[in-house]
Design an enzyme around this catalytic site. Structure first.
Site, PDB file in Angstrom:
ATOM      1  N   ASP A  47       0.840  -1.201   0.000  1.00 55.39           N
ATOM      2  CA  ASP A  47       0.000   0.000   0.000  1.00 55.39           C
ATOM      3  C   ASP A  47       0.880   1.258   0.000  1.00 55.39           C
ATOM      4  O   ASP A  47       0.361   2.384   0.004  1.00 55.39           O
ATOM      5  CB  ASP A  47      -1.027  -0.006   1.139  1.00 55.39           C
ATOM      6  CG  ASP A  47      -0.401   0.001   2.510  1.00 55.39           C
ATOM      7  OD1 ASP A  47       0.832  -0.127   2.614  1.00 55.39           O
ATOM      8  OD2 ASP A  47      -1.152   0.139   3.495  1.00 55.39           O
ATOM      9  N   ASP A  86      -1.076  -6.241  -0.251  1.00 54.48           N
ATOM     10  CA  ASP A  86      -1.343  -5.558   1.011  1.00 54.48           C
ATOM     11  C   ASP A  86      -2.830  -5.287   1.171  1.00 54.48           C
ATOM     12  O   ASP A  86      -3.509  -4.923   0.205  1.00 54.48           O
ATOM     13  CB  ASP A  86      -0.635  -4.197   0.996  1.00 54.48           C
ATOM     14  CG  ASP A  86       0.362  -4.049   2.126  1.00 54.48           C
ATOM     15  OD1 ASP A  86       0.305  -4.837   3.093  1.00 54.48           O
ATOM     16  OD2 ASP A  86       1.212  -3.149   2.028  1.00 54.48           O
ATOM     17  N   LYS A 116      -1.183  -9.402   3.053  1.00 58.61           N
ATOM     18  CA  LYS A 116      -0.405  -8.892   4.184  1.00 58.61           C
ATOM     19  C   LYS A 116      -1.202  -7.790   4.880  1.00 58.61           C
ATOM     20  O   LYS A 116      -1.884  -7.024   4.208  1.00 58.61           O
ATOM     21  CB  LYS A 116       0.934  -8.320   3.702  1.00 58.61           C
ATOM     22  CG  LYS A 116       1.731  -7.613   4.798  1.00 58.61           C
ATOM     23  CD  LYS A 116       3.109  -7.241   4.366  1.00 58.61           C
ATOM     24  CE  LYS A 116       3.232  -5.863   3.757  1.00 58.61           C
ATOM     25  NZ  LYS A 116       2.716  -4.751   4.603  1.00 58.61           N
ATOM     26  N   GLU A 118      -1.076  -5.134   8.717  1.00 63.23           N
ATOM     27  CA  GLU A 118      -0.290  -4.648   9.844  1.00 63.23           C
ATOM     28  C   GLU A 118      -0.986  -4.925  11.178  1.00 63.23           C
ATOM     29  O   GLU A 118      -2.220  -4.898  11.246  1.00 63.23           O
ATOM     30  CB  GLU A 118      -0.073  -3.127   9.690  1.00 63.23           C
ATOM     31  CG  GLU A 118       0.634  -2.762   8.399  1.00 63.23           C
ATOM     32  CD  GLU A 118       0.681  -1.255   8.150  1.00 63.23           C
ATOM     33  OE1 GLU A 118       0.301  -0.473   9.050  1.00 63.23           O
ATOM     34  OE2 GLU A 118       1.097  -0.861   7.058  1.00 63.23           O
ATOM     35  N   GLU A 185       9.423  -4.175  10.402  1.00 60.71           N
ATOM     36  CA  GLU A 185       9.801  -2.873   9.838  1.00 60.71           C
ATOM     37  C   GLU A 185      10.221  -1.907  10.936  1.00 60.71           C
ATOM     38  O   GLU A 185       9.535  -1.764  11.960  1.00 60.71           O
ATOM     39  CB  GLU A 185       8.629  -2.270   9.043  1.00 60.71           C
ATOM     40  CG  GLU A 185       8.975  -0.883   8.503  1.00 60.71           C
ATOM     41  CD  GLU A 185       8.011  -0.355   7.442  1.00 60.71           C
ATOM     42  OE1 GLU A 185       7.055  -1.065   7.068  1.00 60.71           O
ATOM     43  OE2 GLU A 185       8.239   0.783   6.996  1.00 60.71           O
TER      44      GLU A 185
HETATM   45  O1  KIV Z   1       3.412  -1.230   1.657  1.00 56.94           O
HETATM   46  C1  KIV Z   1       4.581  -1.648   1.547  1.00 56.94           C
HETATM   47  O2  KIV Z   1       5.266  -1.441   0.546  1.00 56.94           O
HETATM   48  C2  KIV Z   1       5.125  -2.416   2.654  1.00 56.94           C
HETATM   49  C3  KIV Z   1       6.597  -2.687   2.658  1.00 56.94           C
HETATM   50  C4  KIV Z   1       7.333  -1.462   3.025  1.00 56.94           C
HETATM   51  C5  KIV Z   1       6.941  -3.832   3.521  1.00 56.94           C
HETATM   52  O3  KIV Z   1       4.423  -2.765   3.544  1.00 56.94           O
END
Ligand code: KIV
Length: 268
Positions: A47, A86, A116, A118, A185
């Protein structure tokens, strides 16, 4: 480069064999194709789309529809890399049912192999639910950009003992909830090392030092295409901004001076 297609079990095996995992972000077909052909294990449609492609200040404005659209583009190029998409802000900070629906869109419409998102203990129930329906989840802890307002900026996390322990506990909880891997991260190198040694699933670091099982970078940072700021952890492997700016200036000059196009660059 003729290497075997990356899969979730294969990434777990890489950790067992002590082989590093490579990951890069991509948001469109041409760059995803170059990354795939370079043999990178994971292509993440991050994202960060919001910042490096859309020109926003943060990742927060990115929507589900935009993520599906960009994941589709990247999926047409991802022949050997594992495609991870994401989940944007508010696509999983909602009910578990909505989270399943949104993740399902990224798999079914976007053609990603995994998603993915968070968070730690607070999203463990979502990791569990998706894993139950065979949607592989890559977790993401530490400096989580969707929490920019809580953190008061993009700041290294887990420096104090209590915060470090909370991140280690989060990592364990996410693993036991079914995450197949975890992005670390913006955390201190030693904490990333400890989490990596504690977990059976691979850790993928960004600004987390050299001891993770794999590394990820934002493609625009690596290529020097994003120049608004330059975090310490970014290594620029190319300066495409300089190359593109030079090409645009020479094109403009050639058109203005009549050097382009020539007769030979037209049709009889
Ligand atoms: O959104 C993204 O590009 C990420 C990476 C920085 C791991 O989450």
């Amino acid at each position: 480069m003729g290497s075997k297609a990356a899969t979730v079990p294969e990434l777990l095996n890489k950790k067992v064999r002590g082989e590093k995992i490579t990951a890069l972000t991509a948001y469109d077909y041409p760059f995803a194709k170059l990354i795939d052909e370079a043999g990178i294990d994971i292509i993440l449609v991050g994202d960060t789309l919001g910042i490096v492609v859309q020109g926003e200040e943060s990742t927060l404005p990115v929507t589900m529809d935009q993520m599906v659209y960009h994941t589709q583009m990247v999926s047409r190029a991802a022949k050997q890399a594992l495609l991870v998409a994401d989940m944007p802000f508010m696509s999983y900070q909602c009910s578990v049912e909505e989270t399943i629906k949104n993740a399902g869109r990224l798999i079914q419409e976007g053609r990603a192999a995994a998603v993915k998102f968070e968070g730690g203990d607070n999203v463990a129930d979502r990791v569990e639910a998706l894993s139950r329906y065979d949607i592989p989840v890559m977790a993401h802890i530490g400096l989580t950009p969707q929490s920019v307002h809580r953190m008061g900026g993009y700041k290294v996390q887990g420096r104090e003992n209590r915060a470090a322990k909370a991140l280690l506990d989060d990592a364990k909880r996410l693993e036991s909830s079914g995450a197949f891997s975890i992005v670390l991260e913006g955390i201190p190198n030693r904490l990333a090392e400890k989490i990596t040694q504690t977990l059976k699933i691979p850790t993928i670091g960004i600004g987390a030092g050299p001891h993770c099982d794999g590394q990820v970078l934002v493609m625009h940072d690596l290529l020097g295409l994003f120049t608004r700021f330059h975090p310490k952890f970014v290594r620029r492997y190319a300066d495409l901004t300089a190359i593109a700016s030079d090409a645009f200036a020479r094109y403009k000059s050639d058109v203005l001076s009549g050097k382009f196009p020539t007769e030979a660059e037209g049709y009889e």
